[in-house]
Enzyme design. Sequence first.
Site, PDB file in Angstrom:
ATOM      1  N   ASP A  60       0.792  -1.217   0.013  1.00  0.00           N
ATOM      2  CA  ASP A  60      -0.083   0.253   0.045  1.00  0.00           C
ATOM      3  C   ASP A  60       0.913   1.285   0.082  1.00  0.00           C
ATOM      4  O   ASP A  60       1.415   1.475   0.817  1.00  0.00           O
ATOM      5  CB  ASP A  60      -0.900   0.018   1.186  1.00  0.00           C
ATOM      6  CG  ASP A  60      -1.670   1.216   1.265  1.00  0.00           C
ATOM      7  OD1 ASP A  60      -1.591   2.232   0.532  1.00  0.00           O
ATOM      8  OD2 ASP A  60      -2.880   1.147   2.066  1.00  0.00           O
ATOM      9  N   ASN A  96       1.927   5.791 -10.562  1.00  0.00           N
ATOM     10  CA  ASN A  96       0.619   5.593 -11.135  1.00  0.00           C
ATOM     11  C   ASN A  96      -0.513   5.594 -10.438  1.00  0.00           C
ATOM     12  O   ASN A  96      -1.846   5.548 -10.603  1.00  0.00           O
ATOM     13  CB  ASN A  96       0.703   4.067 -12.030  1.00  0.00           C
ATOM     14  CG  ASN A  96      -0.751   4.088 -12.518  1.00  0.00           C
ATOM     15  OD1 ASN A  96      -1.237   4.780 -13.423  1.00  0.00           O
ATOM     16  ND2 ASN A  96      -1.412   2.949 -11.959  1.00  0.00           N
ATOM     17  N   TYR A 126     -10.049  15.372  -5.940  1.00  0.00           N
ATOM     18  CA  TYR A 126      -9.221  14.407  -6.999  1.00  0.00           C
ATOM     19  C   TYR A 126      -8.680  15.396  -7.811  1.00  0.00           C
ATOM     20  O   TYR A 126      -7.231  15.209  -8.151  1.00  0.00           O
ATOM     21  CB  TYR A 126     -10.213  13.663  -7.427  1.00  0.00           C
ATOM     22  CG  TYR A 126      -9.529  12.803  -8.704  1.00  0.00           C
ATOM     23  CD1 TYR A 126      -8.678  11.660  -8.542  1.00  0.00           C
ATOM     24  CD2 TYR A 126      -9.631  13.278  -9.951  1.00  0.00           C
ATOM     25  CE1 TYR A 126      -8.112  10.986  -9.521  1.00  0.00           C
ATOM     26  CE2 TYR A 126      -8.990  12.467 -11.301  1.00  0.00           C
ATOM     27  CZ  TYR A 126      -8.288  11.586 -10.898  1.00  0.00           C
ATOM     28  OH  TYR A 126      -7.587  10.824 -11.898  1.00  0.00           O
ATOM     29  N   LYS A 138      -4.609  15.813  -8.153  1.00  0.00           N
ATOM     30  CA  LYS A 138      -3.556  15.766  -9.405  1.00  0.00           C
ATOM     31  C   LYS A 138      -3.068  16.998  -9.860  1.00  0.00           C
ATOM     32  O   LYS A 138      -1.979  16.966 -10.467  1.00  0.00           O
ATOM     33  CB  LYS A 138      -4.725  15.319 -10.566  1.00  0.00           C
ATOM     34  CG  LYS A 138      -5.254  13.901 -10.358  1.00  0.00           C
ATOM     35  CD  LYS A 138      -3.793  12.946 -10.403  1.00  0.00           C
ATOM     36  CE  LYS A 138      -4.594  11.359 -10.345  1.00  0.00           C
ATOM     37  NZ  LYS A 138      -3.244  10.526 -10.397  1.00  0.00           N
TER      38      LYS A 138
END
Length: 272
Positions: A65, A92, A158, A162
């Site tokens: 993890d 990723n 999110y 990013k």
Amino acid sequence: MDTGLAGKVAVVTGATANIGRATALAFAEEGARVVLVGRDEEAGERVAKLARENGAADVLWRAADVTVAADVDGLVADVLDRFGEIDVLVNNVGGNSGVTPFVSTTPDQWRTDLDINLTSTLLCTHRVLPHMIDRSSGRIINIGSMSALIGDPFMAVYSAAKGAVHSFTKVLALEIGRSGITVNAIAPYGTIPDDFAAETSAGSRFHPRTGLFTQPEFSQSPDRAAFRRTTALERQTARPPEIGAAAVYLASRQAAFVTGQVLQVDGGVSLT
């Protein structure tokens, strides 16, 4: 084209599904020694088998993890013990805990989204970087998102996380460029597996039974229309191998003079 990746050690996080899976297989096709990182043991073993069949010089599957510092420490130690080097790191791992208006979200959801997308990138990079600096060589590739550039409604945290990945990419490239290391990001848009059952893992947003984006509350929601942007092309979604190919390019000898960039693989969605 000889990418110069044969025999190189490439670590790909979130390698059990979708973009990560395709990226790991793309490095395998270049004859790299591929380290697959994920949490789903069954999916990891499947991808490891495919990587070997696709031409990888060697394959290491490692369950971890990467939002947990101790797991990342153990992962990197195991890779260095097995191979003695890390040439490429592909950060990723990413995802989101929900698709809801920001006003309805909670601090726990924010922490989850920040950990998955940003903390994972920081932890893996921080642990691998001293080794790359000592060798004066390395390629770091962060998977960002077009969400960071144009925003995804109902995925505010999110998109913000990013965006932080993109900013981190640029700053780190400035900091370590003279150490022989390049740092770049890829901003995909709408990347969907061709086969949800075969190309996803238990934690994937596209898993046919457990995935966030395959559940009735999302697929039947009127809010789903907010995600339907128009590309400049006939096709409206990317395929995972197209993102994998971009990662191979950024890791290749041909990209030695490319750093601090956010490569958009978006079908021209930002133009429309």
